[in-house]
Structures are given as structure tokens and as C-alpha cells.
Design a protein around this motif. Sequence first.
Motif, PDB file in Angstrom:
ATOM      1  N   CYS A  86       0.119   3.613  -3.041  1.00 29.52           N
ATOM      2  CA  CYS A  86      -0.628   4.841  -2.731  1.00 29.52           C
ATOM      3  C   CYS A  86       0.254   6.066  -2.945  1.00 29.52           C
ATOM      4  CB  CYS A  86      -1.123   4.816  -1.289  1.00 29.52           C
ATOM      5  SG  CYS A  86      -2.285   3.476  -0.994  1.00 29.52           S
ATOM      6  N   VAL A 146      -3.783   8.946   2.383  1.00 28.66           N
ATOM      7  CA  VAL A 146      -4.295   8.461   1.095  1.00 28.66           C
ATOM      8  C   VAL A 146      -5.341   7.403   1.387  1.00 28.66           C
ATOM      9  CG1 VAL A 146      -3.713   7.483  -1.147  1.00 28.66           C
ATOM     10  CG2 VAL A 146      -2.000   8.833   0.102  1.00 28.66           C
ATOM     11  N   ALA A 151      -6.794   3.359   4.526  1.00 26.04           N
ATOM     12  CA  ALA A 151      -6.012   4.568   4.285  1.00 26.04           C
ATOM     13  C   ALA A 151      -4.621   4.417   4.870  1.00 26.04           C
ATOM     14  CB  ALA A 151      -6.706   5.770   4.908  1.00 26.04           C
ATOM     15  N   ALA A 164       0.824  -1.216   0.000  1.00 23.56           N
ATOM     16  CA  ALA A 164       0.000   0.000   0.000  1.00 23.56           C
ATOM     17  C   ALA A 164       0.859   1.268   0.000  1.00 23.56           C
ATOM     18  CB  ALA A 164      -0.939  -0.011   1.198  1.00 23.56           C
ATOM     19  N   MET A 219      -2.695   0.967   8.788  1.00 24.59           N
ATOM     20  CA  MET A 219      -3.747   0.717   9.779  1.00 24.59           C
ATOM     21  C   MET A 219      -3.801   1.826  10.826  1.00 24.59           C
ATOM     22  SD  MET A 219      -3.434  -3.422  10.222  1.00 24.59           S
ATOM     23  CE  MET A 219      -1.705  -3.683   9.854  1.00 24.59           C
TER      24      MET A 219
HETATM   25  N1  SAH Z   1      -0.368  -6.359   3.144  1.00 21.78           N
HETATM   26  C1  SAH Z   1      -0.898  -5.037   2.921  1.00 21.78           C
HETATM   27  C2  SAH Z   1      -1.202  -4.317   4.187  1.00 21.78           C
HETATM   28  C3  SAH Z   1      -2.277  -4.932   4.997  1.00 21.78           C
HETATM   29  S1  SAH Z   1      -2.665  -4.011   6.432  1.00 21.78           S
HETATM   30  C4  SAH Z   1       0.075  -4.244   2.044  1.00 21.78           C
HETATM   31  O1  SAH Z   1       1.198  -4.678   1.806  1.00 21.78           O
HETATM   32  O2  SAH Z   1      -0.329  -3.186   1.574  1.00 21.78           O
HETATM   33  C5  SAH Z   1      -4.015  -3.060   5.916  1.00 21.78           C
HETATM   34  C6  SAH Z   1      -3.631  -1.619   5.794  1.00 21.78           C
HETATM   35  O3  SAH Z   1      -2.989  -1.409   4.544  1.00 21.78           O
HETATM   36  C7  SAH Z   1      -4.789  -0.674   5.776  1.00 21.78           C
HETATM   37  O4  SAH Z   1      -5.233  -0.380   7.064  1.00 21.78           O
HETATM   38  C8  SAH Z   1      -4.165   0.542   5.118  1.00 21.78           C
HETATM   39  O5  SAH Z   1      -3.355   1.237   6.007  1.00 21.78           O
HETATM   40  C9  SAH Z   1      -3.275  -0.106   4.091  1.00 21.78           C
HETATM   41  N2  SAH Z   1      -3.949  -0.204   2.797  1.00 21.78           N
HETATM   42  C10 SAH Z   1      -4.232  -1.313   2.101  1.00 21.78           C
HETATM   43  N3  SAH Z   1      -4.815  -1.007   0.920  1.00 21.78           N
HETATM   44  C11 SAH Z   1      -4.882   0.331   0.865  1.00 21.78           C
HETATM   45  C12 SAH Z   1      -5.363   1.268  -0.110  1.00 21.78           C
HETATM   46  N4  SAH Z   1      -5.879   0.862  -1.265  1.00 21.78           N
HETATM   47  N5  SAH Z   1      -5.272   2.574   0.174  1.00 21.78           N
HETATM   48  C13 SAH Z   1      -4.727   2.999   1.329  1.00 21.78           C
HETATM   49  N6  SAH Z   1      -4.260   2.168   2.265  1.00 21.78           N
HETATM   50  C14 SAH Z   1      -4.330   0.852   2.038  1.00 21.78           C
END
Ligand code: SAH
Length: 473
Positions: A339, A412, A443, A335, A386
Motif C-alpha cells: 500500500c 490507504v 485499510a 499490506a 486492522m
Molecule cells: N497478512 C496480511 C495482513 C492481514 S490482517 C498482510 O501481510 O498484509 C488484515 C489487515 O491487513 C487489514 O485490516 C488491513 O489493515 C491490511 N490490509 C490487507 N490488505 C489490504 C489492502 N489491500 N489495502 C489496505 N490494507 C490492507
Amino acid sequence: MDHLPIFLDIRSKTVVVSGGGTLAARRIERALSAGAHVKVFASEPTPELDPFLANPDVTHFRRPAEPDDLSGAILAYGAEENFDNDKKLHDLARAAGVLVNVADTMELCDFITPAILDRTPFVAAISSSGASPILARTIKAELESTIPATIGDLSYFLARFRDEVAERIADGTQRRRFWEDVAESVVGERVMAGDIAGAETAFYEKLEAFSTGSGTPVGEVYLVGTGPGDPDLLTFRALRLMQRADVVLYDRLIGPRIMSLVRRDAERIYVGKKKNEHTMGQEDISRLLATLALEGKRVLRLKGGDPFIFGRGGEEIEEIARHDIPFQVVPGITAAAGCAAYAGIPLTHRDHAQTCIFVTGHAKDGEVDLNWKALIQPNQTVAIYMGLGMISQLASSFLKHGMSPDMPVAVVDKGTRRRQRVVTGKMSDITKKVDEAALDGPAIIVIGTVVTLRDKLAWFAGSAEVPQTGSTA
Ligand code: SAH
């Protein structure tokens, strides 16, 4: 059909290429890759030709081709990118009875050069009959993304067992069914993952089961990262495994646009967790993955982002490894990376940040437990996963531990997805701004002066007006 597709053996035969630029370089390269000897006619070759001119299978002439040069050749390419010069070569070739091709000039072509997908020993040639080479290349690109690069290895692997299988399975129809089964099975995936020993074990298990009509061979688990949401950010491998799975376990982070790419008749099991409400515990998920694989199924576990970054992917496959079930882990765009790119915020930048830290915070008794000293350093970017639900505690802890109230922060929301929203502010006012915008996640919070670059580098507008097919995409 306007042309006859054939595959020509040009090994040790002579191919004539006339021209000294990019186009000539591509023609020479292709002829060499099929084992030809190439005569190149180029009075003033560009440096692009240098690597080829040094090749012992290339003879270079610093002059235009003459009638004798064509005799004995099998093919000729006009690559002068100049009609008159190419026409001269064309006429020479015609007179010598040599098939000729002049790029982009249909009337000077006996044959056309297709877009090629090379998975030796499999080769696909795609032609638009000269109508639209660009679209032919688009089709090629689609095939490139769906046909694994290592499928050739699989065919060589399977060829080794041909005699043995013929001995064990006498019936021709049965034998064909076995081969179809094997190519589509775990064996294929093992070979393509480079695990030849594992592939052999799986192969013999299958052969044993098939020839004696007993036993279920073990399946496989695919732990696949799908990236932050935009389906275009999937990897080729992720897409391929999504289209092979017998059963898929997914959760809230996986949007409908990604799910629509999973094989249609795969069984779907939702194992998501909603806030405070655990649909299925981590251990239950691991156990379910193992049980399904032990039934012989190809089990796909989809993870948002990257499976090994705050994804508990490691925990899930520990159980799989304990059972000696074969598995693959496919990285995804995490993410923070996805993002940030879609928000126009480089996570590192020579003028701003040489370090980037990914953290997740757990609130305990209203306090967030993090290594504040490490997080509050100059020239560094911090991405918090998170963190949306506790942004106010996070911001006050940062300030309490000495971060400047003016430090730029971006949040984001639904990054890379069509409803992406980005809220920017300072550490001192970001909580208020996020509240006003009523972001609902997922986000990611990005802290650091790199955030200011967004003013210049933002490019992704999302498309909030597009009717939504579901709540998370
Ligand atoms: N394994 C995932 C993370 C999982 S934890 C990774 O590598 O991205 C979940 C957290 O990821 C969310 O609470 C948020 O902080 C972030 N997240 C996942 N998808 C997202 C998105 N499309 N936009 C913003 N934050 C995102």
C-alpha cells in the motif's frame, strides 16, 4: 515455419564474434555458455567485454577479421552495430562457408538468435522469425514466470530412479502413468523446495502405493501469501502453486482477480471471517487443512499479504507440522509495503524515518492497548493493520500519549487494487476525513512524516471507472 529450429553442439568449436560493445558481449557470453571457443575481433572493446576477454576460452584480436580467421569456425556473429563492418564479416563468413548472423539485419542472417529459456537440461528457444524480437522476449518472460527455476533439478532427481522403477513396474503403460503422476506430485514440489530427503520419502511412498495398488500417499499444504490485491504482485512460486492445487481455502481478503488464477477445477472452500461472525474458527481451519492433506490432496491456503505478518499463518501450519505433513510457506507482499508503494509513501527515508514499525491494535473497553512510548518516537514510521474501525480511539490515544497533532497520517483503503483510495491528514483531523470519505477497508494506517512525500511521489491512480467484477478487487 521460416526457420528450422535445431540445437547445435558447439562445444570446443570456434565461434567468431566481431564487435566490442553490448551486443558483442551478449553473443560472446552465450557462445561461452554453450562451451565454444570464441574469437573476438574488436579494435576498441568497451569495458563490458573485460570479463570475457580474461576468459581462457576467448582469444582477442585488436583488428577486424580477415579471411583466414574464419576458417574452421562453426558460426560467426556480426555485432559491430555498423552495417558496412558487419557486411564485411558476413561476406568473409559466406566465402568460408560459415553460418553467419548479423543482429537486426535479416538479409545478413543465415540463422537467427532466439530468446532463450534456460532450465538445463530443458532449453526452450523462442523465435519470431525475425518479425518481432520484442514479442519473442515477452513470451520468454511469460515462460520464465511459470516454469520453475528448479525444474532441471527435478529431472536430474527423477533420472536417478529410472532403473529401479523399471524393475518394480514392469508394464510400460503403467510405468508411464507412474512417471506422469510423480512429476506432477508432491515429489516434484519437494525437490523444487530443496528438500531432497523429503522428496525421496515421498517418491518411495508413491512407488510403493503404485506398485502394490495400496495406500494413499500424503499430500502437501501450501501456505501462500498473495499480496494486498493486485494480482501482478504475486510471486512466481505463488502462481505456480495456485495452478497445481487440488483444493483451495480462501477468505475475504482474497479478491476475485486473484481467485481467477487458481486452477479452474480445484475445489474451493470459503473459510472467511466476517466482522463479529466467525464462519470457521482458526482451529477448524487448521484441522481441515490437515484432513485434506492426509487424503492425499495438494491443499492451497491463500492468505492476503504475507502469511506470517498478522496472518495467523504460523498457527495454521503448527497443526500441519504436528502431523508431519509436508508444507511450504510462500511469502507475499505485506499490506504495509504494497500500500505504501502504491500510495507513493516510502516507509523509510533518510530525511524522515530510519525505523518502521508494523502493529495491530485491539480495542479493549474503548481503549487501545499498545506500547505508546515505542510508537511515539522521532524518525519513525508506524503502519497499523486492522485499525480502520478504531481510528478514532487510535488517534485520541496517540494524542493523549503525546504525539503532535500535526503528525501526518495516511489511510490507504483497498491498496494496490483498482479502487484504491488514499486519505491523508494530520493526527488531529484524520478521523474526520476518514469518516467523510466513508472508507470501508481493508485499510492500513501509515503515520509519520514520510506521508508528506506522497505529494511528490504518488503515481498509482487506480481505475475506479472500470466495471468491478466483485466487491473486493
Ligand atoms: N497478512 C496480511 C495482513 C492481514 S490482517 C498482510 O501481510 O498484509 C488484515 C489487515 O491487513 C487489514 O485490516 C488491513 O489493515 C491490511 N490490509 C490487507 N490488505 C489490504 C489492502 N489491500 N489495502 C489496505 N490494507 C490492507
